[in-house]
Design a protein around this motif. Structure first.
Motif, PDB file in Angstrom:
ATOM      1  N   ALA A  83       4.698   1.538  15.452  1.00  0.00           N
ATOM      2  CA  ALA A  83       3.950   2.545  14.689  1.00  0.00           C
ATOM      3  C   ALA A  83       4.279   2.433  13.204  1.00  0.00           C
ATOM      4  N   PHE A  84       3.288   2.739  12.380  1.00  0.00           N
ATOM      5  CA  PHE A  84       3.430   2.731  10.923  1.00  0.00           C
ATOM      6  C   PHE A  84       3.384   4.176  10.456  1.00  0.00           C
ATOM      7  N   SER A  85       4.474   4.664   9.863  1.00  0.00           N
ATOM      8  CA  SER A  85       4.539   6.019   9.320  1.00  0.00           C
ATOM      9  C   SER A  85       4.263   5.931   7.827  1.00  0.00           C
ATOM     10  N   HIS A  86       3.159   6.561   7.390  1.00  0.00           N
ATOM     11  CA  HIS A  86       2.844   6.491   5.967  1.00  0.00           C
ATOM     12  C   HIS A  86       3.099   7.834   5.297  1.00  0.00           C
ATOM     13  N   TYR A  87       3.519   7.734   4.044  1.00  0.00           N
ATOM     14  CA  TYR A  87       3.855   8.893   3.211  1.00  0.00           C
ATOM     15  C   TYR A  87       3.690   8.463   1.764  1.00  0.00           C
ATOM     16  N   GLN A  99      -6.482   7.524 -16.528  1.00  0.00           N
ATOM     17  CA  GLN A  99      -6.643   8.176 -15.233  1.00  0.00           C
ATOM     18  C   GLN A  99      -7.505   9.423 -15.380  1.00  0.00           C
ATOM     19  N   VAL A 100      -8.556   9.520 -14.562  1.00  0.00           N
ATOM     20  CA  VAL A 100      -9.446  10.683 -14.620  1.00  0.00           C
ATOM     21  C   VAL A 100      -9.434  11.476 -13.320  1.00  0.00           C
ATOM     22  N   GLY A 101      -8.800  10.935 -12.292  1.00  0.00           N
ATOM     23  CA  GLY A 101      -8.735  11.638 -11.018  1.00  0.00           C
ATOM     24  C   GLY A 101      -7.577  11.132 -10.184  1.00  0.00           C
ATOM     25  N   PHE A 102      -7.048  12.021  -9.329  1.00  0.00           N
ATOM     26  CA  PHE A 102      -5.873  11.684  -8.543  1.00  0.00           C
ATOM     27  C   PHE A 102      -5.843  12.564  -7.310  1.00  0.00           C
ATOM     28  N   ALA A 103      -5.454  11.991  -6.164  1.00  0.00           N
ATOM     29  CA  ALA A 103      -5.302  12.786  -4.944  1.00  0.00           C
ATOM     30  C   ALA A 103      -4.210  12.179  -4.072  1.00  0.00           C
ATOM     31  N   PHE A 104      -3.416  13.053  -3.446  1.00  0.00           N
ATOM     32  CA  PHE A 104      -2.432  12.619  -2.461  1.00  0.00           C
ATOM     33  C   PHE A 104      -3.123  12.500  -1.109  1.00  0.00           C
ATOM     34  N   ILE A 105      -2.702  11.536  -0.330  1.00  0.00           N
ATOM     35  CA  ILE A 105      -3.203  11.380   1.035  1.00  0.00           C
ATOM     36  C   ILE A 105      -2.121  11.943   1.953  1.00  0.00           C
ATOM     37  N   PRO A 106      -2.481  12.861   2.857  1.00  0.00           N
ATOM     38  CA  PRO A 106      -1.467  13.470   3.719  1.00  0.00           C
ATOM     39  C   PRO A 106      -0.711  12.427   4.546  1.00  0.00           C
ATOM     40  N   ALA A 107       0.573  12.670   4.764  1.00  0.00           N
ATOM     41  CA  ALA A 107       1.407  11.772   5.557  1.00  0.00           C
ATOM     42  C   ALA A 107       0.907  11.743   6.994  1.00  0.00           C
ATOM     43  N   GLY A 108       1.165  10.643   7.669  1.00  0.00           N
ATOM     44  CA  GLY A 108       0.743  10.512   9.048  1.00  0.00           C
ATOM     45  C   GLY A 108       1.349   9.292   9.698  1.00  0.00           C
ATOM     46  N   LYS A 109       0.865   8.999  10.888  1.00  0.00           N
ATOM     47  CA  LYS A 109       1.388   7.878  11.661  1.00  0.00           C
ATOM     48  C   LYS A 109       0.212   7.139  12.280  1.00  0.00           C
ATOM     49  N   GLY A 146       4.620   3.254   3.283  1.00  0.00           N
ATOM     50  CA  GLY A 146       5.347   3.829   4.413  1.00  0.00           C
ATOM     51  C   GLY A 146       6.364   2.880   4.986  1.00  0.00           C
ATOM     52  N   ARG A 147       6.645   3.051   6.286  1.00  0.00           N
ATOM     53  CA  ARG A 147       7.651   2.203   6.931  1.00  0.00           C
ATOM     54  C   ARG A 147       7.268   1.925   8.379  1.00  0.00           C
ATOM     55  N   VAL A 148       7.787   0.801   8.853  1.00  0.00           N
ATOM     56  CA  VAL A 148       7.616   0.385  10.238  1.00  0.00           C
ATOM     57  C   VAL A 148       9.011   0.206  10.822  1.00  0.00           C
ATOM     58  N   ARG A 149       9.252   0.803  11.977  1.00  0.00           N
ATOM     59  CA  ARG A 149      10.531   0.623  12.665  1.00  0.00           C
ATOM     60  C   ARG A 149      10.363  -0.502  13.677  1.00  0.00           C
ATOM     61  N   VAL A 150      11.175  -1.525  13.543  1.00  0.00           N
ATOM     62  CA  VAL A 150      11.114  -2.674  14.435  1.00  0.00           C
ATOM     63  C   VAL A 150      12.207  -2.520  15.486  1.00  0.00           C
ATOM     64  N   LEU A 151      11.803  -2.551  16.754  1.00  0.00           N
ATOM     65  CA  LEU A 151      12.728  -2.416  17.892  1.00  0.00           C
ATOM     66  C   LEU A 151      13.551  -1.135  17.818  1.00  0.00           C
ATOM     67  N   PHE A 154      15.581  -1.469  13.257  1.00  0.00           N
ATOM     68  CA  PHE A 154      15.394  -1.928  11.883  1.00  0.00           C
ATOM     69  C   PHE A 154      14.226  -1.189  11.255  1.00  0.00           C
ATOM     70  N   THR A 155      14.367  -0.812   9.988  1.00  0.00           N
ATOM     71  CA  THR A 155      13.292  -0.160   9.254  1.00  0.00           C
ATOM     72  C   THR A 155      12.819  -1.099   8.151  1.00  0.00           C
ATOM     73  N   HIS A 156      11.498  -1.299   8.082  1.00  0.00           N
ATOM     74  CA  HIS A 156      10.918  -2.168   7.061  1.00  0.00           C
ATOM     75  C   HIS A 156       9.916  -1.343   6.257  1.00  0.00           C
ATOM     76  N   HIS A 157      10.087  -1.305   4.944  1.00  0.00           N
ATOM     77  CA  HIS A 157       9.175  -0.559   4.073  1.00  0.00           C
ATOM     78  C   HIS A 157       7.983  -1.447   3.726  1.00  0.00           C
ATOM     79  N   VAL A 158       6.783  -0.897   3.883  1.00  0.00           N
ATOM     80  CA  VAL A 158       5.561  -1.648   3.612  1.00  0.00           C
ATOM     81  C   VAL A 158       4.671  -0.854   2.668  1.00  0.00           C
ATOM     82  N   GLU A 159       3.813  -1.582   1.965  1.00  0.00           N
ATOM     83  CA  GLU A 159       2.878  -0.959   1.034  1.00  0.00           C
ATOM     84  C   GLU A 159       1.641  -1.841   0.933  1.00  0.00           C
TER      85      GLU A 159
END
Length: 180
Positions: A83-87, A99-109, A146-151, A154-159
């Motif tokens: 699973a990929f947990s994004h934040y 920059q003329v506009g900005f929005a956060f995307i809610p965290a999820g999996k 976010g991050r992906v937990r392997v096995l 291990f935690t791997h940060h991805v973007e």
């Protein structure tokens, strides 16, 4: 008279040491091979983003100022088995380098091998194009982090990012083209 001879020892200490070293090297090689196989099979990869549509509902132009709501729809695919947990994910809109506009995307999996649809919307209150331009171009940047937990260990940060250039009619707010 009987003579006693001391017991005769064989030189087996050297072969025991060699056997232990050989077993240790073998176990180390098996461990390294297993780690390489697990890394190849479960190697974490960055998510893939595909922007599917851009809309500008609620567009108005008055006194050389444009006001609109910017909607962007995208699909985020998790190519990993885990699973990929994004934040801390965002959508930014820029015009002429500002920059003329900005929005956060809610965290999820996002489950492994699955795709999640992301819809982001925000208002742009005052965009002033130079002169009487028939069309303007804005840049959108969708960043999913976010991050992906392997096995489960291990935690791997991805973007991943998706940059798009959106051409918009300054007269009616219709989207003339999207290049990502």
């Amino acid at each position: 008279m009987a003579t006693t001879h001391p017991p005769h020892h064989r030189g087996g200490g050297g072969t025991n040491l060699a056997s232990c070293l050989l077993a240790t090297v073998f176990l180390f090689l098996v461990f390294v091979a297993a780690a390489v196989v697990l890394f190849v099979l479960f190697r974490p990869r960055d998510p893939e983003i595909q922007v599917s549509a851009v809309q500008l509902p609620g567009f108005s132009a008055a006194n050389g100022t444009l006001r609109f709501t910017f909607n962007q729809y995208a699909a985020v695919r998790n190519p990993n088995r885990a699973a990929f947990s994004h934040y801390d994910s965002t959508l930014q809109l820029a015009y002429a380098g500002h920059q003329v506009g900005f929005a956060f995307i809610p965290a999820g999996k996002i489950a492994g091998g699955r795709t999640q649809r992301v819809a982001t919307s925000f208002s742009v209150n005052a965009l002033r194009p130079p002169g009487a331009a028939a069309a303007i171009e804005v840049d959108s940047r969708l960043r999913v982090k976010g991050r992906v937990r392997v096995l489960s260990f291990f935690t791997h940060h991805v973007e991943a990012t998706a940059r798009c250039r959106v051409a918009v009619s300054a007269a009616d707010g219709s989207v003339l083209g999207v290049r990502c």
